[in-house]
Scaffold this motif. Structure first.
Motif, PDB file in Angstrom:
ATOM      1  N   GLU A  92       0.853  -1.192   0.000  1.00 55.31           N
ATOM      2  CA  GLU A  92       0.000   0.000   0.000  1.00 55.31           C
ATOM      3  C   GLU A  92       0.894   1.249   0.000  1.00 55.31           C
ATOM      4  O   GLU A  92       1.989   1.253   0.553  1.00 55.31           O
ATOM      5  CB  GLU A  92      -0.905  -0.002   1.234  1.00 55.31           C
ATOM      6  N   GLU A 152      -4.782  -4.621  18.345  1.00 54.09           N
ATOM      7  CA  GLU A 152      -5.859  -4.685  17.361  1.00 54.09           C
ATOM      8  C   GLU A 152      -7.123  -5.278  17.984  1.00 54.09           C
ATOM      9  O   GLU A 152      -8.230  -4.756  17.788  1.00 54.09           O
ATOM     10  CB  GLU A 152      -5.417  -5.529  16.170  1.00 54.09           C
ATOM     11  N   ARG A 163      -9.149  -1.160   9.414  1.00 51.19           N
ATOM     12  CA  ARG A 163      -8.719  -2.088   8.382  1.00 51.19           C
ATOM     13  C   ARG A 163      -7.204  -2.236   8.444  1.00 51.19           C
ATOM     14  O   ARG A 163      -6.487  -1.295   8.801  1.00 51.19           O
ATOM     15  CB  ARG A 163      -9.177  -1.663   6.995  1.00 51.19           C
ATOM     16  N   ARG A 164      -6.753  -3.420   8.138  1.00 49.84           N
ATOM     17  CA  ARG A 164      -5.318  -3.661   8.047  1.00 49.84           C
ATOM     18  C   ARG A 164      -4.818  -3.079   6.729  1.00 49.84           C
ATOM     19  O   ARG A 164      -5.474  -3.190   5.699  1.00 49.84           O
ATOM     20  CB  ARG A 164      -5.013  -5.150   8.105  1.00 49.84           C
ATOM     21  N   GLY A 168      -2.675  -7.019   4.576  1.00 49.24           N
ATOM     22  CA  GLY A 168      -3.283  -7.307   5.873  1.00 49.24           C
ATOM     23  C   GLY A 168      -2.665  -8.464   6.623  1.00 49.24           C
ATOM     24  O   GLY A 168      -3.234  -8.940   7.605  1.00 49.24           O
ATOM     25  N   LYS A 169      -1.499  -8.905   6.200  1.00 53.17           N
ATOM     26  CA  LYS A 169      -0.862 -10.045   6.857  1.00 53.17           C
ATOM     27  C   LYS A 169      -0.202  -9.622   8.169  1.00 53.17           C
ATOM     28  O   LYS A 169       0.278  -8.505   8.310  1.00 53.17           O
ATOM     29  CB  LYS A 169       0.193 -10.666   5.943  1.00 53.17           C
ATOM     30  N   VAL A 179       0.555  -5.759  13.180  1.00 52.83           N
ATOM     31  CA  VAL A 179      -0.214  -5.367  12.007  1.00 52.83           C
ATOM     32  C   VAL A 179      -0.176  -3.847  11.906  1.00 52.83           C
ATOM     33  O   VAL A 179       0.020  -3.152  12.901  1.00 52.83           O
ATOM     34  CB  VAL A 179      -1.681  -5.845  12.099  1.00 52.83           C
ATOM     35  N   LEU A 181      -2.511  -0.647  10.863  1.00 51.32           N
ATOM     36  CA  LEU A 181      -3.943  -0.376  10.794  1.00 51.32           C
ATOM     37  C   LEU A 181      -4.246   1.028  10.286  1.00 51.32           C
ATOM     38  O   LEU A 181      -3.476   1.969  10.520  1.00 51.32           O
ATOM     39  CB  LEU A 181      -4.573  -0.516  12.185  1.00 51.32           C
TER      40      LEU A 181
END
Length: 194
Positions: A92, A152, A163-164, A168-169, A179, A181
């Motif tokens: 991302e 989380e 949302r991750r 999102g791993k 993670v 977020l």
């Protein structure tokens, strides 16, 4: 009765004892309790991001002692997700916007919280509520954060929709499963304390 204090180190020198307490609490949590590999000196945990004039949001008890805190930095400059944990983005784009800030160094003093929201302590609830209040006062639309799976889970238990980032791993960082977020401020509920 807990009191929430918001301060910037360079601007709020009248709160110098607050910063000493924040850095000491972070040392107790991250070095002594969690055994993280972080910069520590003389019983205080303070890193290079603390030199960037972040806001420190702290909860003080009736005696004035910091019981919990977190740090807020805008994403227009350096911040932890971008500069330390970019692998957490998992493809991302790096968040960079004046209305997107990072939450980091969230900590609650061990043994200080009283259960108020199921099994979640009052200080954790107050800290999450302060995300919303701080955002509204500073024109923040969204937050990013790198947190543990436990962090989380706590946010989800309090009803925060999140949302991750990226794929999102879960990624192992040192001894923690972590993670990254994204939290929209509008998705932080007004939590009712029991």
């Amino acid at each position: 009765m807990a009191k929430i204090v918001v301060a910037q180190e360079q601007k709020d020198s009248f709160e110098s004892s607050l910063f000493a307490d924040v850095f000491q609490l972070r040392y107790e949590a991250f070095v002594n309790r969690l055994n993280w590999e972080v910069v520590a000196d003389n019983g205080r945990e303070r890193d290079c991001f603390d030199d960037l004039q972040p806001y420190h949001i702290a909860i003080k008890d009736d005696e004035g002692r910091v019981q919990g805190c977190w740090r807020a930095l805008p994403t227009l400059g350096s911040y932890m997700l971008k500069d330390v944990f970019p692998v957490m983005l998992q493809g991302e784009s790096v968040p960079r916007h004046r209305q997107v800030w990072e939450i980091s160094r969230l900590v609650v003093r061990k043994g200080a919280a009283k259960p108020t929201h199921g099994c979640i302590g009052d200080i954790s609830v107050d800290l999450v509520l302060s995300f919303r209040d701080f955002a509204l006062k500073h024109g923040i639309r969204s937050y990013v954060t790198v947190t543990t799976l436990a962090g989380e889970r706590l946010l989800k238990m309090l009803g925060v929709r999140l949302r991750r980032l990226g794929a999102g791993k879960v990624i192992q960082v040192g001894i923690e499963k972590t993670v990254a977020l994204w939290i929209d401020v509008n998705d932080i509920p007004e939590i009712k304390k029991n």
